[in-house]
Design a protein around this motif. Structure first.
Motif, short mmCIF file in Angstrom:
data_model
loop_
_atom_site.label_atom_id
_atom_site.label_comp_id
_atom_site.label_asym_id
_atom_site.label_seq_id
_atom_site.Cartn_x
_atom_site.Cartn_y
_atom_site.Cartn_z
N VAL A 52 -11.28 -60.38 -32.13
CA VAL A 52 -9.99 -60.32 -32.92
C VAL A 52 -8.65 -59.93 -32.28
CG1 VAL A 52 -8.95 -59.59 -35.07
CG2 VAL A 52 -11.49 -59.38 -35.01
N ARG A 53 -7.85 -61.12 -32.20
CA ARG A 53 -6.42 -60.98 -31.77
C ARG A 53 -5.50 -61.43 -32.74
NH1 ARG A 53 -5.80 -64.85 -27.35
NH2 ARG A 53 -7.46 -63.71 -26.23
N GLN A 54 -5.02 -60.18 -33.22
CA GLN A 54 -3.95 -60.45 -34.37
C GLN A 54 -4.75 -61.04 -35.58
OE1 GLN A 54 -0.95 -62.22 -32.50
NE2 GLN A 54 0.01 -60.36 -31.80
N ASP A 55 -4.39 -62.25 -35.85
CA ASP A 55 -4.99 -62.84 -37.05
C ASP A 55 -6.08 -64.02 -36.37
OD1 ASP A 55 -3.86 -61.41 -39.01
OD2 ASP A 55 -2.30 -62.50 -39.05
N ASP A 70 -7.59 -57.16 -29.81
CA ASP A 70 -7.49 -55.81 -30.71
C ASP A 70 -8.68 -55.01 -30.93
OD1 ASP A 70 -4.63 -56.69 -31.11
OD2 ASP A 70 -5.08 -57.42 -32.79
N GLY A 71 -9.87 -55.92 -30.88
CA GLY A 71 -11.00 -55.21 -31.01
C GLY A 71 -12.05 -56.27 -31.21
N SER A 87 -19.10 -52.27 -33.74
CA SER A 87 -17.75 -52.95 -33.29
C SER A 87 -16.98 -51.81 -32.51
CB SER A 87 -16.94 -53.17 -34.84
OG SER A 87 -16.59 -51.76 -35.38
N ASP A 88 -15.70 -52.28 -31.98
CA ASP A 88 -14.83 -51.38 -31.20
C ASP A 88 -13.43 -51.88 -31.36
OD1 ASP A 88 -14.45 -49.09 -29.33
OD2 ASP A 88 -14.59 -50.59 -27.63
N GLY A 89 -12.70 -51.12 -31.10
CA GLY A 89 -11.28 -51.46 -31.20
C GLY A 89 -10.49 -50.70 -32.53
N ALA A 90 -9.15 -51.39 -32.70
CA ALA A 90 -8.49 -51.06 -34.09
C ALA A 90 -8.51 -52.47 -34.75
CB ALA A 90 -7.04 -50.92 -33.49
#
Length: 131
Positions: A52-55, A70-71, A87-90
């Motif tokens: 996932v990168r932003q939307d 982002d994650g 999962s990992d990240g914000a």
């Protein structure tokens, strides 16, 4: 008579980026092997990976794409709705839900491939037995 067959697949690496997606690959490969061997299975799991990168949701991302995200999440989804997520990240809950929806679409395509492969295998086995 149905039986339970439990196996584990261990993938070792010194890089978390390299390990990403190996779960999905190992699970899909192990499932395909068990189906091809004719092992009865209570359900047919299939897995996929999403970054996932932003939307934006990147299916089966490369290592380069993964570093700028982002994650990420990997999920295994059974044909009866069973889910296992790594999962990992914000990631927000909305991002996780959308990512899981994307993995669900991947899982359906993987299961469709399993069905086609099994149908071809069955036809081949029938021809061999008729000869």
């Amino acid at each position: 008579m149905p039986y339970v067959c439990l196996h584990s697949v261990c993938v070792c690496s010194d890089s978390s980026v390299a390990c990403f997606q190996l779960f999905a690959c190992a699970l899909n490969g192990a499932t395909a092997a068990l189906l091809d061997a004719g092992v009865e299975m209570a359900f047919t799991p299939a897995a996929g990976a999403v970054a996932v990168r932003q939307d934006h949701y990147l299916l089966d991302p490369s290592s380069t794409e993964l570093r700028s995200c982002d994650g990420w999440l990997e999920a295994a989804i059974g044909n009866e709705g069973q889910v296992s997520i790594f999962s990992d990240g914000a990631l927000s809950l909305d991002q996780v839900e959308a990512g899981l929806g994307s993995v669900g679409a991947i899982a359906e395509k993987v299961r469709s491939f399993f069905a086609v492969a099994l149908e071809k295998r069955t036809r081949l086995d029938l021809r061999v037995h008729e000869s």
